[in-house]
Design a protein around this motif. Structure first.
Motif, PDB file in Angstrom:
ATOM      1  N   GLN A   1     -11.505   0.019  -4.356  1.00  0.00           N
ATOM      2  CA  GLN A   1     -11.895  -1.387  -4.546  1.00  0.00           C
ATOM      3  C   GLN A   1     -12.914  -1.839  -3.502  1.00  0.00           C
ATOM      4  OE1 GLN A   1      -8.923  -0.346  -3.588  1.00  0.00           O
ATOM      5  NE2 GLN A   1      -8.257  -1.461  -1.778  1.00  0.00           N
TER       6      GLN A   1
ATOM      7  N   MET B   1     -16.132  10.017   6.638  1.00  0.00           N
ATOM      8  CA  MET B   1     -17.027  10.163   5.490  1.00  0.00           C
ATOM      9  C   MET B   1     -17.005   8.892   4.634  1.00  0.00           C
ATOM     10  SD  MET B   1     -16.889  13.493   3.063  1.00  0.00           S
ATOM     11  CE  MET B   1     -16.648  14.655   4.404  1.00  0.00           C
ATOM     12  N   ASP B   2     -18.151   8.539   4.108  1.00  0.00           N
ATOM     13  CA  ASP B   2     -18.235   7.439   3.163  1.00  0.00           C
ATOM     14  C   ASP B   2     -17.860   7.976   1.777  1.00  0.00           C
ATOM     15  OD1 ASP B   2     -18.942   5.430   1.426  1.00  0.00           O
ATOM     16  OD2 ASP B   2     -20.949   5.110   2.264  1.00  0.00           O
TER      17      ASP B   2
ATOM     18  N   ASN C   1      -5.882   6.355  -2.470  1.00  0.00           N
ATOM     19  CA  ASN C   1      -4.969   5.222  -2.681  1.00  0.00           C
ATOM     20  C   ASN C   1      -5.599   3.954  -2.111  1.00  0.00           C
ATOM     21  OD1 ASN C   1      -2.405   4.031  -3.462  1.00  0.00           O
ATOM     22  ND2 ASN C   1      -2.008   3.802  -1.260  1.00  0.00           N
TER      23      ASN C   1
ATOM     24  N   GLU D   1      -9.120  13.873  -0.222  1.00  0.00           N
ATOM     25  CA  GLU D   1      -8.625  12.486  -0.244  1.00  0.00           C
ATOM     26  C   GLU D   1      -9.685  11.572   0.359  1.00  0.00           C
ATOM     27  OE1 GLU D   1      -5.074  11.508   2.004  1.00  0.00           O
ATOM     28  OE2 GLU D   1      -5.132   9.443   1.248  1.00  0.00           O
ATOM     29  N   ILE D   2      -9.952  10.489  -0.353  1.00  0.00           N
ATOM     30  CA  ILE D   2     -10.949   9.505   0.105  1.00  0.00           C
ATOM     31  C   ILE D   2     -10.210   8.278   0.645  1.00  0.00           C
ATOM     32  CG2 ILE D   2     -12.785   7.954  -0.680  1.00  0.00           C
ATOM     33  CD1 ILE D   2     -13.444  10.051  -2.847  1.00  0.00           C
ATOM     34  N   GLY D   3     -10.672   7.736   1.762  1.00  0.00           N
ATOM     35  CA  GLY D   3     -10.076   6.511   2.307  1.00  0.00           C
ATOM     36  C   GLY D   3      -8.613   6.711   2.657  1.00  0.00           C
ATOM     37  N   CYS D   4      -8.335   7.741   3.431  1.00  0.00           N
ATOM     38  CA  CYS D   4      -6.924   8.132   3.690  1.00  0.00           C
ATOM     39  C   CYS D   4      -6.199   7.117   4.564  1.00  0.00           C
ATOM     40  CB  CYS D   4      -6.858   9.521   4.329  1.00  0.00           C
ATOM     41  SG  CYS D   4      -7.609   9.601   5.977  1.00  0.00           S
ATOM     42  N   GLY D   5      -6.953   6.248   5.269  1.00  0.00           N
ATOM     43  CA  GLY D   5      -6.293   5.284   6.143  1.00  0.00           C
ATOM     44  C   GLY D   5      -5.424   6.001   7.161  1.00  0.00           C
TER      45      GLY D   5
ATOM     46  N   PHE E   1     -15.585  -0.042  -2.823  1.00  0.00           N
ATOM     47  CA  PHE E   1     -16.871   0.582  -3.147  1.00  0.00           C
ATOM     48  C   PHE E   1     -17.822  -0.440  -3.770  1.00  0.00           C
ATOM     49  CE2 PHE E   1     -14.975   5.122  -3.839  1.00  0.00           C
ATOM     50  CZ  PHE E   1     -14.729   5.212  -2.476  1.00  0.00           C
TER      51      PHE E   1
ATOM     52  N   PHE F   1      -0.717   7.321   4.438  1.00  0.00           N
ATOM     53  CA  PHE F   1       0.423   7.117   3.517  1.00  0.00           C
ATOM     54  C   PHE F   1       0.414   8.174   2.405  1.00  0.00           C
ATOM     55  CE2 PHE F   1       0.945   2.300   4.340  1.00  0.00           C
ATOM     56  CZ  PHE F   1       2.081   2.502   5.100  1.00  0.00           C
TER      57      PHE F   1
ATOM     58  N   ASP G   1     -12.112   9.295   5.680  1.00  0.00           N
ATOM     59  CA  ASP G   1     -12.146   7.826   5.731  1.00  0.00           C
ATOM     60  C   ASP G   1     -13.419   7.446   6.476  1.00  0.00           C
ATOM     61  OD1 ASP G   1      -9.664   5.536   5.425  1.00  0.00           O
ATOM     62  OD2 ASP G   1     -11.429   4.943   6.586  1.00  0.00           O
TER      63      ASP G   1
ATOM     64  N   GLN H   1       0.842  -1.202   0.000  1.00  0.00           N
ATOM     65  CA  GLN H   1       0.000   0.000   0.000  1.00  0.00           C
ATOM     66  C   GLN H   1       0.881   1.258   0.000  1.00  0.00           C
ATOM     67  OE1 GLN H   1      -0.534  -2.779   1.765  1.00  0.00           O
ATOM     68  NE2 GLN H   1      -2.442  -3.377   0.771  1.00  0.00           N
TER      69      GLN H   1
ATOM     70  N   SER I   1     -13.372   4.863   8.544  1.00  0.00           N
ATOM     71  CA  SER I   1     -12.924   4.273   9.798  1.00  0.00           C
ATOM     72  C   SER I   1     -12.405   5.356  10.746  1.00  0.00           C
ATOM     73  CB  SER I   1     -11.826   3.249   9.516  1.00  0.00           C
ATOM     74  OG  SER I   1     -11.030   3.055  10.673  1.00  0.00           O
TER      75      SER I   1
ATOM     76  N   MET J   1      -8.804   4.609  11.872  1.00  0.00           N
ATOM     77  CA  MET J   1      -7.809   4.986  10.859  1.00  0.00           C
ATOM     78  C   MET J   1      -7.592   6.506  10.903  1.00  0.00           C
ATOM     79  SD  MET J   1      -6.393   2.654   8.924  1.00  0.00           S
ATOM     80  CE  MET J   1      -6.538   0.980   8.313  1.00  0.00           C
TER      81      MET J   1
ATOM     82  N   ALA K   1      -8.583   2.628  -1.938  1.00  0.00           N
ATOM     83  CA  ALA K   1      -9.871   2.620  -1.226  1.00  0.00           C
ATOM     84  C   ALA K   1     -11.008   2.250  -2.183  1.00  0.00           C
ATOM     85  CB  ALA K   1     -10.145   3.982  -0.598  1.00  0.00           C
TER      86      ALA K   1
HETATM   87  C1  LIG Z   1      -6.280  -0.499   2.036  1.00  0.00           C
HETATM   88  S1  LIG Z   1      -6.705   0.879   3.040  1.00  0.00           S
HETATM   89  C2  LIG Z   1      -5.803   2.186   2.221  1.00  0.00           C
HETATM   90  C3  LIG Z   1      -5.549   3.318   3.182  1.00  0.00           C
HETATM   91  C4  LIG Z   1      -4.650   4.421   2.670  1.00  0.00           C
HETATM   92  N1  LIG Z   1      -5.246   5.130   1.555  1.00  0.00           N
HETATM   93  C5  LIG Z   1      -3.285   3.896   2.289  1.00  0.00           C
HETATM   94  O1  LIG Z   1      -2.825   4.209   1.209  1.00  0.00           O
HETATM   95  O2  LIG Z   1      -2.663   3.187   3.090  1.00  0.00           O
HETATM   96  C6  LIG Z   1      -8.388   1.234   2.557  1.00  0.00           C
HETATM   97  C7  LIG Z   1      -9.004   2.388   3.346  1.00  0.00           C
HETATM   98  O3  LIG Z   1     -10.220   2.745   2.713  1.00  0.00           O
HETATM   99  C8  LIG Z   1     -11.187   2.970   3.707  1.00  0.00           C
HETATM  100  N2  LIG Z   1     -12.510   2.743   3.120  1.00  0.00           N
HETATM  101  C9  LIG Z   1     -13.050   1.583   2.695  1.00  0.00           C
HETATM  102  N3  LIG Z   1     -14.290   1.800   2.208  1.00  0.00           N
HETATM  103  C10 LIG Z   1     -14.518   3.126   2.318  1.00  0.00           C
HETATM  104  C11 LIG Z   1     -15.609   3.973   1.984  1.00  0.00           C
HETATM  105  N4  LIG Z   1     -16.723   3.491   1.437  1.00  0.00           N
HETATM  106  N5  LIG Z   1     -15.491   5.286   2.239  1.00  0.00           N
HETATM  107  C12 LIG Z   1     -14.369   5.794   2.797  1.00  0.00           C
HETATM  108  N6  LIG Z   1     -13.311   5.048   3.144  1.00  0.00           N
HETATM  109  C13 LIG Z   1     -13.383   3.726   2.906  1.00  0.00           C
HETATM  110  C14 LIG Z   1     -10.847   2.007   4.827  1.00  0.00           C
HETATM  111  O4  LIG Z   1     -11.402   2.407   6.064  1.00  0.00           O
HETATM  112  C15 LIG Z   1      -9.321   2.055   4.803  1.00  0.00           C
HETATM  113  O5  LIG Z   1      -8.820   3.050   5.637  1.00  0.00           O
END
Ligand SMILES: C[S@@+](CC[C@H](N)C(=O)[O-])C[C@H]1O[C@@H](n2cnc3c(N)ncnc32)[C@H](O)[C@@H]1O
Length: 250
Positions: free
Chosen positions: A119, A98-99, A115, A49-53, A121, A56, A74, A25, A76, A79, A117
């Protein structure tokens, strides 16, 4: 809002140990960041940024332009807590739960990015259209996701032994290209990773919170899983199939 579904719960549980196990990742984030650094963004861009975890990609975004305004989101909460701590001291960044498929972020962004995230959806193509609507004219949507050959080795091993692999099926590179033809740019990268064993591979997925199976998956009985894992103790190769998507708004 942070959802309470199995995917979010798995990422919540993994947040504190995620970075220690997320080499691929981090690699994908660096690749995406290199592409972002070549985009002709305006001065002081507004970035979502969406799904920032754990951040990274956010760390790369923070160094793109010191005047950028970054909203890192994100689903979570755990996270987001780790990301906030990792980015402490960087100005211009705010965080929100946020979703990514139901963004409540207004519009007017010069760049929307994510990055690995996308997959997760339910409807990755529709998510693209929703993001496009939030971009300024000439703004960019740039993200990495997973392609159809992700973990092909594990899928093949399970198929041979008649065990359901439990992984999601992702739209193929061809499907992405057909839905978003040129000038949208969609490229692929194979990233092989070797684990000490197939069991170590499954444990690594759990360690990053990526083990939530496809809905309706019935876990195999322990004995059947043991039979699949047997013979895979001397190194197990499992390849990531990254897709990089770059789309400019009209
Ligand atoms: C594999 S991690 C990647 C995290 C980060 N972007 C990175 O590069 O390490 C996937 C992230 O996407 C978030 N995620 C998954 N589904 C999501 C959604 N519907 N909306 C927002 N975040 C989501 C998860 O909570 C997780 O933090």
């Amino acid at each position: 809002m942070s959802g309470a579904g199995p995917v979010t719960r798995a990422f919540d549980a993994a947040a504190s140990r995620y970075e220690a196990h997320a080499g691929p990742q981090a690699h994908a984030a660096a690749r995406l960041a290199a592409r972002l650094s070549e985009l002709p963004l305006p001065e002081a861009p507004r970035i979502l940024e969406i799904g920032c975890g754990t951040g990274f990609l956010t760390r790369h975004l923070a160094s793109l332009d010191p005047r950028a305004t970054i909203l890192a989101t994100d689903r979570s909460l755990a996270m987001l807590r780790v990301a906030r701590a990792n980015l402490a001291g960087h100005g211009g960044i705010s965080f929100a739960a946020m979703d990514g498929e139901r963004l409540a972020a207004g519009g007017g962004f010069d760049l929307i990015t994510a990055n690995l995230a996308w997959q997760w959806f339910f409807d990755p193509f529709e998510a693209v259209e929703r993001c496009r609507a939030l971009l300024n004219p000439g703004g960019w949507l740039a993200f990495s996701t997973l392609g159809e050959a992700n973990f092909a080795e594990w899928r093949a091993l399970c198929a041979v032994r008649g065990l359901p692999h439990g992984l999601r099926d992702y739209p193929s590179l061809a499907a992405w290209r057909s839905r978003f033809p040129a000038p949208c740019l969609i490229t692929e990268e194979r990233h092989p990773t070797t684990y000490p064993s197939a069991l170590a591979f499954l444990r690594a997925l759990r360690a990053i919170g990526a083990q939530a199976p496809v809905s309706g998956h019935r876990p195999a009985p322990a004995g059947a899983l043991r039979r699949v894992l047997r013979g895979q103790e001397a190194g197990f190769r499992s390849s990531y199939h990254f897709l990089h998507v770059l789309i400019q708004s009209y």
